[in-house]
Scaffold this active site. Structure first.
Site, PDB file in Angstrom:
ATOM      1  N   ASN A 210       0.851  -1.190   0.000  1.00  0.00           N
ATOM      2  CA  ASN A 210       0.000   0.000   0.000  1.00  0.00           C
ATOM      3  C   ASN A 210       0.888   1.241   0.000  1.00  0.00           C
ATOM      4  OD1 ASN A 210       0.612   0.706   2.866  1.00  0.00           O
ATOM      5  ND2 ASN A 210      -0.501  -1.199   3.266  1.00  0.00           N
ATOM      6  N   PRO A 307      -3.439 -11.922   9.780  1.00  0.00           N
ATOM      7  CA  PRO A 307      -3.817 -11.729  11.188  1.00  0.00           C
ATOM      8  C   PRO A 307      -4.010 -10.245  11.490  1.00  0.00           C
ATOM      9  CG  PRO A 307      -1.472 -12.221  10.997  1.00  0.00           C
ATOM     10  CD  PRO A 307      -2.071 -12.451   9.644  1.00  0.00           C
TER      11      PRO A 307
END
Length: 409
Positions: A210, A307
């Site tokens: 990102n 996670p």
């Protein structure tokens, strides 16, 4: 709230219109139980009288470097030794320049050089003066001197301009001092901060990531270290230099970041999840570079969920005393952030709108809302470095309050 009782605080005032706020600051400090003395530059006396500050501090006000009646003419040395903390509010651009370059041509600049006490500076000036490269260079020099910079805030100024340069409100300055005292009493809490992006490999040459630059997390690490914390920075790939005094652990993927955080959790007092962690990773990473297949139209990747690092830490049996998350949203920012706070069991959530290019991932500025289960506090657009200091002050105050409550129980 941490008490300032019996703290010896020297308030230094320089010549700006914000000097009128210094009277309220002195009053708040004395009400908090601090012993307060005041030193003023000659220019400061044009805005507020020594008599006013003497009445509020209940001590003589110091205005002259060469005072023959004070300790046989060495009163500035006695005053420098007396202080537990020095607060310069307001600090003008001129005074910041003189302090940065070691001038000692008046009482306030001499006290700065002569004292070994922690120094807190609350800048106050026109927005153009604050933004000028010379002022910003002086600011960086002061940071290397371990000076704590409080603000400035953004808003309407006495000259009619809008922008950065307003002195922080006296209540905010007092809160920063209380947080600093709390850190000293706690002997420096251990703070773990995650920062930057993660990279989830597709094959040996490609990855999913990102736009996070890591600037906010690194600024928080620097601010926490400056406030006396023991700081570990768990960082995804960035181009940023590690802040001085901070321990950095470099990772690539979300699973590596979680493992690094779990290795620290037992010794962590405050956990701040500022990293932009990829939500998904490939179910199976290709061993070799994927080749373009001319017979196929497009490529399908099988993704699985990563996670949730901050939720894992918040639910850990050795949970830190304070767990703080970040919510980077593009719509319904506060509503989504509050839902995340509740769903993940966090103590604080810091929410920002990354759809705004002025405060997005690569910007040097940010504007956020700090959210707890009881309140929301907005912080206007400002540099990430200044915002980080204000946020760490709030976080350390919340930590100190929790520690005080635990001790009473």
């Amino acid at each position: 709230m941490t008490s300032l009782k019996d703290q010896r605080i020297l308030v230094c005032i320089s010549g700006g219109i914000a000097a009128y706020k210094s009277a309220h600051l002195v009053r708040l400090l004395t009400q908090a139980g601090a012993q307060v003395r005041v030193a003023m530059t000659q220019a400061a006396q044009a805005f507020i009288t020594p008599l006013t500050l003497q009445a509020l501090s209940q001590s003589p006000v110091h205005t002259s470097l060469l005072d023959a009646d004070a300790e046989a003419g060495m009163g500035h040395i006695e005053l420098a030794r007396w202080a537990h903390k020095i607060v310069i509010a307001p600090a003008t651009a001129d005074l910041m320049a003189r302090l940065a370059h070691g001038h000692a041509d008046d009482l306030v600049s001499t006290l700065y050089l002569a004292s070994q006490a922690p120094v807190f500076i609350a800048p106050a000036m026109n927005q153009a003066m604050w933004a000028h490269p010379a002022t910003q260079a002086n600011l960086q020099i002061l940071r290397t001197h371990q000076v704590h910079i409080l603000g400035p805030a953004s808003g309407e100024q006495a000259c009619g301009d809008l922008g950065m340069g307003r002195m922080l409100e006296p209540e905010q300055i007092v809160a920063a001092l209380q947080a600093a005292v709390g850190v000293q009493q706690a002997q420096g809490p251990k703070v773990v901060i995650t920062a930057g992006p993660t990279r989830e490999p597709i094959d040996p040459v490609r990855y999913i990531s990102n736009h996070s630059s890591g600037k906010m997390g690194y600024a928080l690490a620097a601010a926490a270290q400056a406030l006396g914390c023991q700081v570990t920075l768990v960082s995804g790939p960035t181009q940023l230099a590690c802040p001085s005094g901070v321990t950095r652990v470099d990772v690539e993927s979300a699973e590596q970041m979680l493992a690094a955080c779990l290795s620290e959790v037992a010794q962590t007092d405050i956990f701040i999840a500022a990293a932009a962690v990829a939500d998904y990773r490939l179910a199976e990473v290709a061993v070799h570079k994927l080749k373009k297949d001319q017979s196929q139209q497009g490529l399908t990747l099988n993704l699985v969920e990563n996670p949730d690092i901050v939720a894992t830490i918040a639910q850990h049996q050795q949970r830190p005393a304070l767990v703080v998350g970040f919510a980077a949203e593009t719509q319904k920012v506060q509503a989504y952030a509050l839902a995340k706070l509740q769903r993940k069991g966090l103590d604080m959530m810091i929410a920002n709108d990354v759809s705004n290019p002025e405060i997005g991932f690569h910007s040097d500025h940010n504007a956020v809302t700090l959210i707890t289960k009881d309140r929301q506090q907005a912080f206007d657009i400002q540099s990430k470095k200044e915002l980080a200091h204000q946020l760490m002050t709030e976080i350390l105050q919340a930590y100190t309050n929790q520690e005080s409550l635990s001790n009473r129980e």
